[in-house]
Design a protein around this motif. Structure first.
Motif, PDB file in Angstrom:
ATOM      1  N   LYS A  51     -40.244  14.485   7.851  1.00 29.36           N
ATOM      2  CA  LYS A  51     -39.917  13.262   7.114  1.00 29.36           C
ATOM      3  C   LYS A  51     -38.940  12.443   7.940  1.00 29.36           C
ATOM      4  O   LYS A  51     -37.905  12.968   8.373  1.00 29.36           O
ATOM      5  CB  LYS A  51     -39.280  13.594   5.758  1.00 29.36           C
ATOM      6  CG  LYS A  51     -40.278  13.994   4.701  1.00 29.36           C
ATOM      7  CD  LYS A  51     -39.619  14.103   3.345  1.00 29.36           C
ATOM      8  CE  LYS A  51     -40.623  14.506   2.285  1.00 29.36           C
ATOM      9  NZ  LYS A  51     -39.986  14.737   0.975  1.00 29.36           N
ATOM     10  N   ARG A  93     -44.055  20.590  -1.810  1.00 30.93           N
ATOM     11  CA  ARG A  93     -42.751  20.041  -1.462  1.00 30.93           C
ATOM     12  C   ARG A  93     -41.966  19.619  -2.688  1.00 30.93           C
ATOM     13  O   ARG A  93     -40.735  19.550  -2.634  1.00 30.93           O
ATOM     14  CB  ARG A  93     -42.928  18.877  -0.483  1.00 30.93           C
ATOM     15  CG  ARG A  93     -43.076  19.364   0.948  1.00 30.93           C
ATOM     16  CD  ARG A  93     -43.308  18.233   1.908  1.00 30.93           C
ATOM     17  NE  ARG A  93     -42.124  17.986   2.710  1.00 30.93           N
ATOM     18  CZ  ARG A  93     -42.149  17.690   4.019  1.00 30.93           C
ATOM     19  NH1 ARG A  93     -43.294  17.579   4.651  1.00 30.93           N
ATOM     20  NH2 ARG A  93     -41.049  17.486   4.675  1.00 30.93           N
ATOM     21  N   ASP A 153     -32.938  21.843   6.180  1.00 29.93           N
ATOM     22  CA  ASP A 153     -33.792  20.936   5.411  1.00 29.93           C
ATOM     23  C   ASP A 153     -34.418  19.864   6.302  1.00 29.93           C
ATOM     24  O   ASP A 153     -35.565  19.987   6.747  1.00 29.93           O
ATOM     25  CB  ASP A 153     -32.976  20.320   4.256  1.00 29.93           C
ATOM     26  CG  ASP A 153     -33.852  19.477   3.333  1.00 29.93           C
ATOM     27  OD1 ASP A 153     -35.091  19.570   3.419  1.00 29.93           O
ATOM     28  OD2 ASP A 153     -33.309  18.718   2.510  1.00 29.93           O
ATOM     29  N   GLU A 158     -46.578  15.955   1.204  1.00 27.88           N
ATOM     30  CA  GLU A 158     -46.045  15.862  -0.164  1.00 27.88           C
ATOM     31  C   GLU A 158     -47.040  15.177  -1.104  1.00 27.88           C
ATOM     32  O   GLU A 158     -46.684  14.280  -1.874  1.00 27.88           O
ATOM     33  CB  GLU A 158     -44.708  15.111  -0.191  1.00 27.88           C
ATOM     34  CG  GLU A 158     -43.920  15.411  -1.456  1.00 27.88           C
ATOM     35  CD  GLU A 158     -42.493  14.869  -1.432  1.00 27.88           C
ATOM     36  OE1 GLU A 158     -41.607  15.590  -1.885  1.00 27.88           O
ATOM     37  OE2 GLU A 158     -42.266  13.766  -0.918  1.00 27.88           O
ATOM     38  N   LEU A 204     -38.987  21.625  -3.646  1.00 24.05           N
ATOM     39  CA  LEU A 204     -37.723  21.440  -2.921  1.00 24.05           C
ATOM     40  C   LEU A 204     -36.788  20.494  -3.675  1.00 24.05           C
ATOM     41  O   LEU A 204     -35.640  20.318  -3.289  1.00 24.05           O
ATOM     42  CB  LEU A 204     -37.994  20.892  -1.513  1.00 24.05           C
ATOM     43  CG  LEU A 204     -38.833  21.789  -0.604  1.00 24.05           C
ATOM     44  CD1 LEU A 204     -39.199  21.053   0.676  1.00 24.05           C
ATOM     45  CD2 LEU A 204     -38.084  23.075  -0.264  1.00 24.05           C
ATOM     46  N   LYS A 212     -38.485  26.729   4.326  1.00 21.53           N
ATOM     47  CA  LYS A 212     -38.883  25.310   4.425  1.00 21.53           C
ATOM     48  C   LYS A 212     -40.219  25.196   5.149  1.00 21.53           C
ATOM     49  O   LYS A 212     -41.099  24.423   4.756  1.00 21.53           O
ATOM     50  CB  LYS A 212     -37.773  24.523   5.148  1.00 21.53           C
ATOM     51  CG  LYS A 212     -38.082  23.049   5.389  1.00 21.53           C
ATOM     52  CD  LYS A 212     -37.800  22.192   4.185  1.00 21.53           C
ATOM     53  CE  LYS A 212     -38.416  20.794   4.299  1.00 21.53           C
ATOM     54  NZ  LYS A 212     -37.530  19.747   4.708  1.00 21.53           N
TER      55      LYS A 212
HETATM   56  N1  GLY Z   1     -36.237  17.403   1.838  1.00 23.36           N
HETATM   57  C1  GLY Z   1     -37.433  17.567   1.096  1.00 23.36           C
HETATM   58  C2  GLY Z   1     -38.661  17.659   1.947  1.00 23.36           C
HETATM   59  O1  GLY Z   1     -38.557  17.751   3.145  1.00 23.36           O
HETATM   60  O2  GLY Z   1     -39.736  17.604   1.426  1.00 23.36           O
END
Ligand code: GLY
Length: 410
Positions: free
Chosen positions: A159, A275, A153, A264, A278, A254
């Protein structure tokens, strides 16, 4: 460095034509047994100019042998000019820790052509990645995740950030309130580091893998769900080859999601995955995590719930809601429960420590997906092709369904 049966490389393609931000931000994720020993040459190959120094940000929980293996390899391509060790905790994922890292980098005169190398779990990757993202307005970062959760993740997708504390109470800690998107130059996931995890921490990573399995049909890997269930029930997840396959296939999921929605900011749309998908199980999970005294087996001395345990419970609640709303059959919840139980994750039985469901629902209103005061949930669908999740706004009839699903966790 040639990929072989003991390693896989997943490419994350970002910054192509039509992307919201200019510039190629693509990178490789190298997954294998012993690959921390290759990080130096891999980093050199991933960078188009000389690297003048590396600063290590390491998790104190990572056995020193892994750190030394990485350090030795990095030292073959550039000087390692410093090291900051972080004891991972949500409280320590703070502006104060960021300041310590930035000061160490400044004192060591790390140049713009230097890199930060994060070795550890998600907290170290988040705070070290943030330091790299803002130091001298941004330098390169290499992520070396050492937990299953951070491999599949947090290490992929860029992020980074820290929590903000508004006071001394637990509820004053506002998670990931400050941060930047800062994609790594390289990710190196060495499955040998997973040997050092306790079973509870390892299982927390499997919860995210099961979540990815549900998204597989939309992300080019429709067989991932059944493969993961079989790998769990056959007890294969202790073997290097199965771990490499698990990590590589999950990182590929991912990567596909991040490629569709790097920042996002993509509204959920039919036929498209963003996103937000997720977040399956996470809205319930984040609320459960904030409740003091909750434990995975109803025994208060085992509290608090780990993040992956809370997500596991959240996935069960989400699947039950989805069934009640006609999005999937009851079998999906049973499969999810079997997969989670297979690695010892909780699926219910929270007992008296679970407050009235109304209060849990109230805590869910803190979720980032609340829009115009309405809670939106990501619920699974039984989709072999097409959208694997549905974003459902919790209106009055759906509210009772959600309350019922929370109560069933008791
Ligand atoms: N953990 C969620 C993302 O990376 O968007």
């Amino acid at each position: 460095m040639t990929p072989d049966a003991h390693q896989r490389v997943v490419r994350v393609n970002l910054g192509h034509e039509g992307s919201a931000a200019a510039g190629d931000r693509s990178y490789d994720v190298v997954i294998g047994a012993g690959v921390l020993g290759e990080i130096g040459p891999r980093l050199k190959a991933a960078t188009d100019r000389a690297i003048t120094g590396a600063m290590l940000v390491i998790d104190t929980g990572v056995p020193r042998t892994f750190v030394e293996r990485a350090r030795g390899s990095i030292a073959s391509v550039c000087p390692v000019i410093g090291e900051v060790a972080i004891t991972p905790s949500e409280k320590g994922k703070s502006l104060a820790t960021l300041d310590v890292i930035l000061q160490t980098m400044t004192r060591a005169r790390l140049e713009r052509s230097g890199v930060v190398v994060c070795i550890g779990g998600g907290i170290v990757g988040d705070v070290g990645g943030f330091a790299a993202g803002v130091y001298r307005r941004g330098i390169g970062v290499v992520q070396c995740p050492t937990t299953l959760l951070s491999m599949v993740d947090a290490s992929v997708g860029g992020k980074t950030g820290v929590n903000l504390s508004l006071g001394t109470r637990d509820t004053d800690l506002k998670k990931n309130m400050v941060g930047v998107f800062h994609q790594p130059r390289l990710v190196v996931a060495d499955v040998h580091t997973l040997d050092s995890l306790d079973t509870r921490t390892f299982a927390c990573g499997v919860a995210e893998c099961l979540k990815h399995g549900l998204l597989g049909a939309q992300c080019g890997d429709p067989g991932l769900w059944s493969w993961t269930l079989s790998a769990i029930s056959d007890g294969m997840l202790g073997e290097d080859a199965a771990l490499i396959e698990l990590v590589a296939r999950n990182i590929a999921i991912k990567a596909r999601v991040v490629e569709c929605d790097e920042f996002e900011d993509k509204p959920p749309a039919a036929g498209d995955i963003g996103r937000l998908a997720l977040n399956l199980g996470h809205t319930f999970g984040h609320a459960l995590e904030t409740i003091p005294g909750l434990s995975p087996d109803g025994n208060p001395s085992h509290a608090p719930l780990e993040h992956g345990e809370a997500v596991a419970l959240g996935m069960v609640a989400a699947a039950r809601c989805a069934h009640a709303l006609g999005l999937c059959d009851a079998g999906l919840a049973s499969e999810i429960i079997a997969g989670l139980r297979g690695v010892g994750l909780p699926t219910g039985g929270l007992g008296a420590a679970l407050p009235p469901a109304e209060r849990v629902l109230d805590a869910m209103m803190d979720d980032k997906k609340v829009l115009d005061g309405s809670l939106r949930l990501i619920l699974p669908k039984r989709a072999r092709a097409g959208d694997p999740v549905r974003v459902v706004t919790v209106d009055e009839p759906a509210r009772n369904t959600v309350i019922g699903a929370i109560e069933m966790l008791r």
